[in-house]
Structures are given as structure tokens and as C-alpha cells.
Design an enzyme around this catalytic site. Sequence first.
Site, short mmCIF file in Angstrom:
data_model
loop_
_atom_site.label_atom_id
_atom_site.label_comp_id
_atom_site.label_asym_id
_atom_site.label_seq_id
_atom_site.Cartn_x
_atom_site.Cartn_y
_atom_site.Cartn_z
N CYS A 74 14.63 2.77 20.03
CA CYS A 74 14.82 1.61 20.94
C CYS A 74 15.02 0.30 20.19
O CYS A 74 15.14 -0.75 20.83
CB CYS A 74 13.65 1.51 21.92
N HIS A 129 -7.66 8.01 10.14
CA HIS A 129 -7.19 6.62 10.26
C HIS A 129 -5.67 6.49 10.21
O HIS A 129 -5.16 5.42 9.93
CB HIS A 129 -7.84 5.76 9.16
N CYS A 131 8.20 1.54 22.61
CA CYS A 131 8.27 2.88 23.23
C CYS A 131 7.20 3.82 22.70
O CYS A 131 7.07 4.94 23.20
CB CYS A 131 9.67 3.47 23.10
N THR A 187 -17.00 8.27 -0.23
CA THR A 187 -16.98 7.31 0.89
C THR A 187 -18.29 6.53 0.89
O THR A 187 -19.35 7.07 0.56
CB THR A 187 -16.76 8.00 2.26
N SER A 188 -18.19 5.24 1.27
CA SER A 188 -19.39 4.41 1.36
C SER A 188 -20.10 4.66 2.68
O SER A 188 -21.19 4.13 2.90
CB SER A 188 -19.02 2.93 1.21
N ASN A 206 -8.69 8.51 4.50
CA ASN A 206 -7.61 7.92 3.70
C ASN A 206 -6.27 8.04 4.40
O ASN A 206 -6.03 8.97 5.15
CB ASN A 206 -7.53 8.60 2.34
N ARG A 261 0.83 -1.22 0.00
CA ARG A 261 0.00 0.00 0.00
C ARG A 261 0.86 1.26 0.00
O ARG A 261 0.50 2.27 -0.61
CB ARG A 261 -0.96 -0.02 1.20
#
Length: 277
Positions: free
Chosen positions: A184, A127, A138, A222-223, A110, A74
Site C-alpha cells: 500500500c 520481541h 495495512c 539475560t538480566s 533478541n 542495529r
Amino acid sequence: MFKRPLSDYNEFQKVLNQAQNIVALTGAGVSAESGIPVFRGPGGLWRTHRATDLATPQAFKANPALVWEFYHYRREVAFNSQPNKAHIALAKYEKICQEQGRKFSVITQNVDGLHKRAGSKNVLELHGCLQQVICTKCKIIEMNVNNPICEALRGRGFGIIDPSKKDQDLPIIQVKELPKCSKCQALVRPYIVWFGENLDPDVLDNARELVETCDLCLVIGTSSVVYPAAMFAPTVAERGKPVAEFNLSEDPFDEEFSFHFSGPCGTTLPKALGIDL
Ligand code: OAD
């Protein structure tokens, strides 16, 4: 009796020109014309893949390499895509609003980063985004646009999406080969909100405030099935404020919406916003 929203560009522009605080809520459809697959409907990612196999904390715990292969794929698609006319129209309209002292914000579901790359400044990424990673230990969040993000992922993940490109003969990737935290050295994961996880509370608060105060909402590609974003536009309509939907679909999502423009938003949105591209 079903109240059909208007699809009249002149009427929409009268409302648009009056609005002082505009919110554009976007989903995968706004990036479809950039070549980024949507999730549902024809060619949708979730038609061939169960979201739970790839986009949950449980999936990452069980098989971090598989989940990273999916996100590498992606990232590769998103990083090699360009903003389309819909992204650019939104960015240009934001600039016009800014010059006129009006407010214009984008709330996007998106994770591809294309709104920002098009020049939008007021963007809430509900999102998360593909350009960032978060350490599993961390919890530091870092920007990382290296592609591939680690050598082991080079060329991987495409077989998950397209069975003709099966990468079954490739060696299994070991956890120690996956991307590490620069602070880290623990395993990092994509900074994405997965199914079953909560949104960042600050981002959600900011989004809710916009939804509660805007005087026009554009809902684009958008759905409207994933919460909480799914309730944003209906909430605006319930407050009696106009909502204009831009979707391939012929039918409006909600009969309370004031406008519905059917067709690819790379065409309908610049026309509605009066942006010549
Ligand atoms: P979906 O794939 O569910 O819906 C895409 C919508 O865009 C559909 O309503 C299509 O009709 C519409 N569409 C497609 N191409 C278009 C175009 N060129 N112009 C206008 N409309 C178009 O995508 P989302 O609604 O964004 O979450 O999905 C919401 C969330 O579900 C995603 O953020 C993702 C997914 O699971 C997570 O991964 C957390």
C-alpha cells in the site's frame, strides 16, 4: 539462609540427559560474543540512550527518521554478525534432542536472528525481529533484509550510538524517503515490540505453554528485568523444575535456580551441553 545454586557440570549433565522437554530462554548476553551490544551494564545500549527516545510508538510517531536511523544501525550490526559458539551449541543440541525424540525450544528476547542463522528451528522471537517490517497502515508483515533498507538510511545511525561519529551535518531524512510497504506504499516500521506495546498473543501463548510444561529451563545471558520474559525462569523454578543459569554475573538471579554457570556463555554453554566446537 541463601541456597547457592550448583556450578557442577557433571551434576548438570545428569539432569540434562534426563530432561524430555527443554527450554532455553535467551537474552542479549547470548549475542554479546558476536559483537552485538547488550542493553544494560558496561557498553549497554540503554546507558547512552533513553529507551523512550528510540524504542516506543510515541518516539516513532514524533520522529520516524530518528527511530529508523537507530534500527538501521542495529540491522547493519546484526546482519554483519555471525552466530557464536553459544548459538551453535544450542542449535546442535536441538538436533540431538530431535534425533532422540526429546523436545528442545528456544525462547529469545533478541531480535538479531542469530539463533535461526545458527540452525535452531524451534525458536520463539518474543520481541520480534530486525529482518521483518510491519506496515503502519495495512499492518502487513513483510520480510526485508535489504541493507540499507532504503537509500536515505545508508551510513546513518552510527552517530546516535557513538558521539565521535556524529552525523549532525547530514541532511534530515524526510518521511517520504523512509521504507514503504510494498502493498500500500504507506510507511513501515521495524517489526519489533517496543516499550509500552504488547507481545504477539500467539507467540506469548506458545512461550507460556513451554514455560508451564518444560522439565528443564536454561536461562542464558539475560538480566531478567523485562516482563513477561523475566518471570519465565522463576515460574519454572516455582514448579520445582530445574533451572540452569548461564551469565557473566557471579551471582544467580534467583536462589531457587538449581545451577549457575558464571562466565561468557560461548564457553560455559558448549561445555555444559557437551558440544565440542
Ligand atoms: P540486558 O542487556 O538487560 O542483559 C544482558 C545480560 O547478559 C546481563 O545479565 C549480562 O550479565 C549478561 N551477559 C553479557 N555478556 C554475556 C556473555 N558473553 N555470556 C553470558 N552472559 C552475558 O539484555 P536482556 O536481558 O536481553 O527489549 O534485555 C531484555 C530486553 O531489554 C531486550 O530484549 C530489549 C531490552 O530493552 C526490547 O527492546 C523490547
